[in-house]
Design a protein around this motif. Structure first.
Motif, PDB file in Angstrom:
ATOM      1  N   SER A   1     138.062   3.895 106.020  1.00  0.00           N
ATOM      2  CA  SER A   1     137.338   3.703 107.280  1.00  0.00           C
ATOM      3  C   SER A   1     138.121   4.401 108.390  1.00  0.00           C
ATOM      4  O   SER A   1     139.315   4.689 108.243  1.00  0.00           O
ATOM      5  N   ARG A   2     137.460   4.657 109.498  1.00  0.00           N
ATOM      6  CA  ARG A   2     138.155   5.349 110.588  1.00  0.00           C
ATOM      7  C   ARG A   2     139.197   4.457 111.252  1.00  0.00           C
ATOM      8  O   ARG A   2     140.028   4.928 112.007  1.00  0.00           O
ATOM      9  N   ASN A   3     139.199   3.155 110.948  1.00  0.00           N
ATOM     10  CA  ASN A   3     140.200   2.247 111.509  1.00  0.00           C
ATOM     11  C   ASN A   3     141.524   2.292 110.750  1.00  0.00           C
ATOM     12  O   ASN A   3     142.506   1.699 111.203  1.00  0.00           O
TER      13      ASN A   3
END
Length: 157
Positions: A103-105
């Motif tokens: 995920s981009r997190n």
């Protein structure tokens, strides 16, 4: 984190014609060779769930998607599970065709640490799985436009 696994099976590497010719040259009867070839070409597995036969599966080269937390601990557990799977099934993970998706997190240093531990590449945002984009943008219309066009083309002939 998602892991797209590609397993390497023994029958992925066997050239069926070579196997057939080898059995003939070893002196096996033609009828026996044809029976053996029929078995290896059309292998199916039955599935028992809680002791009940639930159907048959024909092996294929389809990939498998696994999902877990993007952490070193989960990565170690995944390695252990894949090692046990290999020992039980004889199927190894093809690390060149297997890929990771985060995920981009997920912090870049965590991505790199997991990638290095597993020896698996990180999937690019533009890659597709089963001809569908792995990453959708803000616009769902744009993301699935190609799929819509393929369906429309098939339906319209």
């Amino acid at each position: 984190m998602a892991v797209k696994l590609d397993t390497s099976k023994a029958y992925d590497w066997v050239e069926w014609n070579f196997l057939r010719q080898m059995m003939i040259r070893l002196g096996f009867d033609e009828r026996w060779v044809e029976l053996a070839m029929e078995i290896v070409r059309r292998a199916t597995y039955s599935i028992l769930i809680n002791g009940e036969l639930k159907g048959f599966v024909q092996p294929s080269r389809d990939d498998c998607l696994l999902f877990c937390e993007a952490s070193m601990e989960e990565g170690h557990q995944l390695l252990d599970i894949l090692s046990r799977y290999k020992a039980a099934s004889g199927q190894a993970i093809n690390r060149q065709k297997t890929s990771l998706f985060f995920s981009r997190n997920t912090k870049p240093e965590v991505k790199d640490a997991i990638k290095n531990m597993l020896g698996i590449r990180i999937m690019n945002n533009y890659e597709k799985y089963l001809r569908l984009p792995m990453v959708g943008g803000q616009s769902k219309v744009a993301t699935f436009k190609e799929l819509q066009e393929r369906i429309t083309k098939r339906v319209m002939g």
